[in-house]
Design a protein around this motif. Structure first.
Motif, PDB file in Angstrom:
ATOM      1  N   THR A 123       0.843  -1.193   0.000  1.00  0.00           N
ATOM      2  CA  THR A 123       0.000   0.000   0.000  1.00  0.00           C
ATOM      3  C   THR A 123       0.876   1.241   0.000  1.00  0.00           C
ATOM      4  N   ILE A 124       0.296   2.353  -0.475  1.00  0.00           N
ATOM      5  CA  ILE A 124       1.021   3.622  -0.531  1.00  0.00           C
ATOM      6  C   ILE A 124       0.195   4.672   0.198  1.00  0.00           C
ATOM      7  N   TYR A 125       0.825   5.337   1.148  1.00  0.00           N
ATOM      8  CA  TYR A 125       0.145   6.395   1.907  1.00  0.00           C
ATOM      9  C   TYR A 125       1.112   7.563   2.076  1.00  0.00           C
ATOM     10  N   LYS A 126       0.648   8.752   1.672  1.00  0.00           N
ATOM     11  CA  LYS A 126       1.481   9.954   1.693  1.00  0.00           C
ATOM     12  C   LYS A 126       2.792   9.733   0.929  1.00  0.00           C
ATOM     13  N   GLY A 127       2.671   8.959  -0.133  1.00  0.00           N
ATOM     14  CA  GLY A 127       3.828   8.700  -0.979  1.00  0.00           C
ATOM     15  C   GLY A 127       4.773   7.638  -0.469  1.00  0.00           C
ATOM     16  N   HIS A 128       4.504   7.058   0.695  1.00  0.00           N
ATOM     17  CA  HIS A 128       5.378   6.054   1.288  1.00  0.00           C
ATOM     18  C   HIS A 128       4.821   4.653   1.032  1.00  0.00           C
ATOM     19  N   LEU A 129       5.677   3.762   0.590  1.00  0.00           N
ATOM     20  CA  LEU A 129       5.274   2.395   0.276  1.00  0.00           C
ATOM     21  C   LEU A 129       5.419   1.517   1.517  1.00  0.00           C
ATOM     22  N   PHE A 130       4.346   0.809   1.815  1.00  0.00           N
ATOM     23  CA  PHE A 130       4.325  -0.111   2.946  1.00  0.00           C
ATOM     24  C   PHE A 130       4.275  -1.548   2.435  1.00  0.00           C
ATOM     25  N   VAL A 131       4.969  -2.438   3.132  1.00  0.00           N
ATOM     26  CA  VAL A 131       4.891  -3.878   2.906  1.00  0.00           C
ATOM     27  C   VAL A 131       4.262  -4.458   4.163  1.00  0.00           C
ATOM     28  N   GLY A 132       2.983  -4.784   4.084  1.00  0.00           N
ATOM     29  CA  GLY A 132       2.246  -5.130   5.294  1.00  0.00           C
ATOM     30  C   GLY A 132       2.169  -3.899   6.188  1.00  0.00           C
ATOM     31  N   ASP A 133       2.577  -4.052   7.429  1.00  0.00           N
ATOM     32  CA  ASP A 133       2.560  -2.942   8.378  1.00  0.00           C
ATOM     33  C   ASP A 133       3.879  -2.186   8.427  1.00  0.00           C
ATOM     34  N   LEU A 134       4.843  -2.601   7.632  1.00  0.00           N
ATOM     35  CA  LEU A 134       6.170  -2.006   7.681  1.00  0.00           C
ATOM     36  C   LEU A 134       6.403  -1.065   6.512  1.00  0.00           C
ATOM     37  N   LEU A 135       7.120   0.016   6.767  1.00  0.00           N
ATOM     38  CA  LEU A 135       7.640   0.801   5.661  1.00  0.00           C
ATOM     39  C   LEU A 135       8.557  -0.070   4.810  1.00  0.00           C
ATOM     40  N   LEU A 136       8.575   0.187   3.505  1.00  0.00           N
ATOM     41  CA  LEU A 136       9.450  -0.574   2.612  1.00  0.00           C
ATOM     42  C   LEU A 136      10.878  -0.631   3.155  1.00  0.00           C
ATOM     43  N   SER A 137      11.360   0.480   3.672  1.00  0.00           N
ATOM     44  CA  SER A 137      12.732   0.567   4.156  1.00  0.00           C
ATOM     45  C   SER A 137      12.966  -0.230   5.440  1.00  0.00           C
ATOM     46  N   ASP A 138      11.901  -0.660   6.100  1.00  0.00           N
ATOM     47  CA  ASP A 138      12.030  -1.505   7.296  1.00  0.00           C
ATOM     48  C   ASP A 138      11.730  -2.970   6.999  1.00  0.00           C
ATOM     49  N   SER A 139      11.305  -3.265   5.780  1.00  0.00           N
ATOM     50  CA  SER A 139      10.946  -4.633   5.409  1.00  0.00           C
ATOM     51  C   SER A 139      12.191  -5.403   4.991  1.00  0.00           C
ATOM     52  N   SER A 140      12.002  -6.667   4.654  1.00  0.00           N
ATOM     53  CA  SER A 140      13.138  -7.482   4.205  1.00  0.00           C
ATOM     54  C   SER A 140      13.744  -6.968   2.906  1.00  0.00           C
ATOM     55  N   MET A 141      13.033  -6.086   2.190  1.00  0.00           N
ATOM     56  CA  MET A 141      13.582  -5.535   0.949  1.00  0.00           C
ATOM     57  C   MET A 141      14.822  -4.682   1.183  1.00  0.00           C
ATOM     58  N   LYS A 142      15.031  -4.248   2.392  1.00  0.00           N
ATOM     59  CA  LYS A 142      16.248  -3.474   2.673  1.00  0.00           C
ATOM     60  C   LYS A 142      17.504  -4.322   2.490  1.00  0.00           C
ATOM     61  N   ASP A 143      17.333  -5.642   2.516  1.00  0.00           N
ATOM     62  CA  ASP A 143      18.461  -6.566   2.374  1.00  0.00           C
ATOM     63  C   ASP A 143      18.515  -7.231   1.002  1.00  0.00           C
ATOM     64  N   HIS A 144      17.723  -6.748   0.041  1.00  0.00           N
ATOM     65  CA  HIS A 144      17.727  -7.377  -1.277  1.00  0.00           C
ATOM     66  C   HIS A 144      19.140  -7.341  -1.856  1.00  0.00           C
ATOM     67  N   PRO A 145      19.639  -8.470  -2.389  1.00  0.00           N
ATOM     68  CA  PRO A 145      21.033  -8.505  -2.837  1.00  0.00           C
ATOM     69  C   PRO A 145      21.342  -7.623  -4.042  1.00  0.00           C
ATOM     70  N   LEU A 146      20.353  -7.314  -4.882  1.00  0.00           N
ATOM     71  CA  LEU A 146      20.599  -6.517  -6.084  1.00  0.00           C
ATOM     72  C   LEU A 146      19.977  -5.126  -6.017  1.00  0.00           C
ATOM     73  N   THR A 147      18.811  -5.010  -5.410  1.00  0.00           N
ATOM     74  CA  THR A 147      18.115  -3.720  -5.342  1.00  0.00           C
ATOM     75  C   THR A 147      17.661  -3.457  -3.906  1.00  0.00           C
ATOM     76  N   PRO A 148      18.585  -3.206  -2.996  1.00  0.00           N
ATOM     77  CA  PRO A 148      18.181  -2.938  -1.610  1.00  0.00           C
ATOM     78  C   PRO A 148      17.369  -1.640  -1.523  1.00  0.00           C
ATOM     79  N   MET A 149      16.158  -1.739  -0.969  1.00  0.00           N
ATOM     80  CA  MET A 149      15.260  -0.586  -0.900  1.00  0.00           C
ATOM     81  C   MET A 149      15.315   0.005   0.507  1.00  0.00           C
TER      82      MET A 149
END
Length: 421
Positions: A123-149
């Protein structure tokens, strides 16, 4: 053809194809840039699946432009540049550069960016992307090996990649409906804002967005942005009523799971399958880089297992181990080794009678499809939100479940095989 899409990876293209098929559109998925002089199959929609998410931006632009031109030549009146619902990219691209090039190619003064997919927790709220209840930057995507978000603010992320001014259509406007969204898009065009991120937290928001953008030459986003498009096309008189989908073909043969994604979701799915007693082998990524993995031996091991249950071969590993290997060998070398091995394994397994392949990870799925020489897929039955079975259009079809690393329930691998039983 009404609608054409350029998707930056294979599983994302399949996810989009499912979204359109569920709404009654006939959908063809083409693998790779359409060959010049070879007409695309007739359909309401065609989704071109590229492998352009993590390649150099200039190459991604070239492939995307060629694909868009082929789709336009086939009659597509609207183009979607489809990327992941977690906005996978780096500050160099590839989302911004491809978006900019397509805007110039299609003469689009303004476009939108909306990777939201509430059904899968995006979901996107106020321009911020959420993964479940977490901000994208707090989700497991922060550790992506090629595109860390590491930044959840999509306006900020896209502005670092694009030549255009990037703005926001906030929740209050989207919640007010399609007409309010159109008004803001029109104002942005007059003021010279080139791209607008749209808030969306419910399916109703995506339906309103689809209604508002149905006549734009170019839109960008995840598969969710297409949710409202088929009905909008019907209201515009471009598309007939939904028709029943053809029955899925029966594909006899054995089932193999190839897991290459290192996402937390895929790691949990691998663990669940192993706990359920699925025979499995774990590959050593360091051995893959050293080309010390005997593919034929692995395929023989798979063929020797119980024929009435899937087998699973896994290269997925924890982010910490992957980062250590990348530091030693380089990101590109590790990714290439995994993809080459998985593609070779898929070929060897098919040669041994495996006709159903469940593949986890966009890059892994692309490698498997490429190794098998598949040029087009038909969308079949849904397994989990965003993930269907697909079928090659060859004389002797293969069934393939091509899963984005972050998609699917924990029991996905077990469930997928059961859908075809």
């Amino acid at each position: 053809m009404i609608f054409g899409a350029v998707a930056d990876d294979l599983t994302g293209a399949t996810d989009l194809g499912l979204m359109l098929a569920r709404a009654g559109m006939s959908v063809v998925q083409a693998i790779g840039v359409p060959r010049e002089g070879v007409p695309l199959p007739e359909a309401d929609a065609c989704v071109v699946a590229l492998k352009s998410r993590t390649i150099p931006a200039a190459e991604a632009v070239e492939m995307s432009l060629a694909s868009a031109r082929a789709l336009r030549a086939a009659g597509a009146r609207q183009i979607l540049f489809k990327y992941c619902s977690t906005f996978d990219s780096t500050d160099e691209g590839n989302i911004g550069p491809v978006m900019d090039a397509l805007m110039a190619e299609l003469g689009a003064p303004v476009t939108v960016a909306c990777p939201a997919f509430p059904e899968n927790g995006r979901t996107i709220y106020k321009g911020h992307l959420f993964v479940g209840d977490l901000l994208l930057s707090d989700s497991s995507m922060k550790d992506h090996p090629l595109t860390p978000m590491t930044d959840a603010n999509l306006v900020r992320v896209l502005a670092r990649q694009s030549r255009h001014t990037v703005g926001l259509v906030p929740f209050e406007v989207v919640d007010a409906g399609a007409e309010a969204i159109r008004d803001v898009l029109g104002q942005a065009s007059r003021e010279g804002t080139g791209a607008l991120v749209l808030d969306a937290v419910t399916d109703a928001h995506l339906v309103a967005i689809g209604e508002a953008v149905a006549d734009m030459p170019l839109i960008t986003g995840g598969s969710g942005i297409a949710m409202g498009l088929p009905d909008a096309y019907r209201r515009l008189g471009l598309l007939g009523e939904a028709s029943a989908a053809d029955a899925d073909p029966h594909v006899p043969g054995r089932t193999a799971i190839l897991a290459g994604s290192c996402s937390a979701k895929t790691l949990a799915q691998v663990a669940a399958a192993a706990e359920a007693g699925i025979a499995h082998r774990r590959l050593d990524p360091a051995a893959l880089v050293a080309e010390a993995t005997p593919v034929a031996g692995l395929a023989d091991w798979a063929a020797d297992q119980r024929a009435d249950r899937p087998v699973m071969i896994v290269s997925s590993d924890t982010p910490e181990k992957v980062r250590a290997l990348q530091r030693e060998h380089g990101k590109g070398a590790v990714a290439e080794a995994v993809e080459h091995t998985m593609g070779a394994l898929a070929t060897a397994l098919v040669e041994r009678g495996f006709r159903r392949l469940i593949v986890a990870g966009g890059e892994t799925s692309g490698a498997v499809i490429g190794a098998l020489g598949i040029e087009a897929l038909r969308i079949g039955r849904e397994i989990d939100p965003g993930v269907p079975w697909t079928y090659s259009t060859t004389a002797e079809p293969l069934a393939l479940a091509l899963k984005s690393g972050n998609f699917g329930a924990e029991d996905f691998f077990l469930k997928a095989d059961g859908v075809l039983s």
